[in-house]
Design a protein around this motif. Structure first.
Motif: not given
Length: 144
Positions: A33-34, A36-38, A41
């Motif tokens: 999940f971390h 995917e955020f990167k 963004h």
């Protein structure tokens, strides 16, 4: 009677390979999940933090390795120990970069403000020391 209940429970729950799979799926899956955020963004904000500390910005791209590639490898059981080590290093760098000022702080509910980061770090180290177990998509030649 207590001894009998304990022995029965031990027999029923003695599945170390299932425990290893659960650890791999939990820590690998949640760290994705971390990552995917990167992906969504970008890592420019990390590069700015690195630059502020005098480090080269290209190191920020290591977040993709530590939060996408390594967790995916841990999940499927491919080079699990080295991948878990990469996850641990990723968490150590992220903590040093973002949260070092919070070393002695607690949250509003009394928790240690670094507990999530430490949980990921120690979970990755536990996976590294335990290995993948037998439930993997990629079998270790030593286990066959």
């Amino acid at each position: 009677m207590v001894s009998g209940i304990n022995q029965l429970f031990n027999r029923m729950s003695d599945h170390p390979d299932l425990g290893k799979l659960l650890l791999r799926l939990t820590f690998g899956g949640l760290l994705l999940f971390h990552g995917e955020f990167k992906v969504v963004h970008g890592v420019g904000w990390i590069a700015h933090m690195l630059a502020a500390k005098g480090l080269p910005g290209f190191i920020a791209y290591g977040a993709y390795i530590g939060e996408i590639v390594a967790p995916a490898m841990v999940i499927v059981g491919l080079m699990t120990r080295p991948a878990a080590f990469v996850m641990a290093i990723n968490m150590l760098v992220a903590t040093l970069l973002v949260k070092m000022g919070a070393l002695w702080h607690r949250t509003d509910v009394g928790a240690w403000s670094l507990e999530t980061e430490v949980l990921y770090l120690l979970g990755a180290l536990a996976i590294m020391f335990l290995g993948a177990g037998k439930y993997t998509l990629v079998r270790d030649a030593r286990l066959q």
